[in-house]
Design an enzyme around this catalytic site. Structure first.
Site, PDB file in Angstrom:
ATOM      1  N   ARG A 199      25.126  44.944  14.646  1.00  0.00           N
ATOM      2  CA  ARG A 199      24.253  44.102  15.634  1.00  0.00           C
ATOM      3  C   ARG A 199      24.065  42.613  14.893  1.00  0.00           C
ATOM      4  O   ARG A 199      23.809  42.666  13.460  1.00  0.00           O
ATOM      5  CB  ARG A 199      22.827  44.789  15.409  1.00  0.00           C
ATOM      6  CG  ARG A 199      22.503  46.040  16.135  1.00  0.00           C
ATOM      7  CD  ARG A 199      22.892  45.830  17.811  1.00  0.00           C
ATOM      8  NE  ARG A 199      22.977  47.008  18.589  1.00  0.00           N
ATOM      9  CZ  ARG A 199      24.007  47.569  19.216  1.00  0.00           C
ATOM     10  NH1 ARG A 199      25.206  46.998  18.663  1.00  0.00           N
ATOM     11  NH2 ARG A 199      23.986  48.958  19.842  1.00  0.00           N
ATOM     12  N   GLU A 224      22.801  36.751  23.064  1.00  0.00           N
ATOM     13  CA  GLU A 224      24.069  36.956  24.130  1.00  0.00           C
ATOM     14  C   GLU A 224      23.770  36.332  25.420  1.00  0.00           C
ATOM     15  O   GLU A 224      22.775  36.418  25.868  1.00  0.00           O
ATOM     16  CB  GLU A 224      24.410  38.374  24.474  1.00  0.00           C
ATOM     17  CG  GLU A 224      24.468  39.388  22.986  1.00  0.00           C
ATOM     18  CD  GLU A 224      25.764  39.314  22.501  1.00  0.00           C
ATOM     19  OE1 GLU A 224      26.795  38.732  23.265  1.00  0.00           O
ATOM     20  OE2 GLU A 224      26.194  39.713  21.454  1.00  0.00           O
ATOM     21  N   HIS A 282      31.942  41.624  22.375  1.00  0.00           N
ATOM     22  CA  HIS A 282      31.463  43.090  22.022  1.00  0.00           C
ATOM     23  C   HIS A 282      31.696  44.075  23.140  1.00  0.00           C
ATOM     24  O   HIS A 282      31.044  44.363  23.965  1.00  0.00           O
ATOM     25  CB  HIS A 282      30.116  43.011  21.591  1.00  0.00           C
ATOM     26  CG  HIS A 282      29.483  44.527  20.987  1.00  0.00           C
ATOM     27  ND1 HIS A 282      30.216  44.923  19.678  1.00  0.00           N
ATOM     28  CD2 HIS A 282      28.975  45.638  21.268  1.00  0.00           C
ATOM     29  CE1 HIS A 282      29.683  46.023  19.276  1.00  0.00           C
ATOM     30  NE2 HIS A 282      28.996  46.609  20.384  1.00  0.00           N
TER      31      HIS A 282
END
Length: 117
Positions: free
Chosen positions: A44, A72, A91
């Site tokens: 994270r 994001e 990701h």
């Protein structure tokens, strides 16, 4: 942790995000890294202090590779170091065929184990 960090060529982060470990990798811990080492974060973004990492990358002392970010999509200040000192990747491991096939195989094996118990 300090001894291992100081000797490692590459540090990878594998801890869950929790309110107690936001900025776990801070300026002090980054300073323990040897020159030329790489930090990889696939956990994270918030686990690493963005400001502290910025200063280390600006000094060109270490490198980083992240597929997780503080926001994001990521438009933050570390982008200026991409790709030479800050490698960025989406990701998306869980959307690859290999991941899906592996998950299906694991699930089938789990079902077999449950049925045999």
């Amino acid at each position: 942790l300090k001894d291992f960090t100081a000797r490692a060529d590459c540090i990878t982060i594998h801890i869950p995000k929790h309110s107690k470990n936001i900025n776990f990798i801070d300026a002090e811990k980054l300073s323990w890294m040897k020159d030329g080492a790489v930090i990889v974060n696939t956990s994270r973004g918030a686990l690493v202090s963005e400001d502290a990492l910025y200063h280390e990358l600006k000094a060109k002392r270490i490198k980083a590779a992240f597929d997780v970010f503080w926001e994001e999509p990521y438009y933050g200040k570390l982008k200026e170091f991409n790709p030479d000192y800050f490698f960025m990747s989406p990701h998306i491991a869980s959307t690859s065929n290999a991941f899906l096939e592996g998950s299906a195989a694991d699930f089938k094996e789990l079902i077999k184990e449950i049925e045999n118990d």
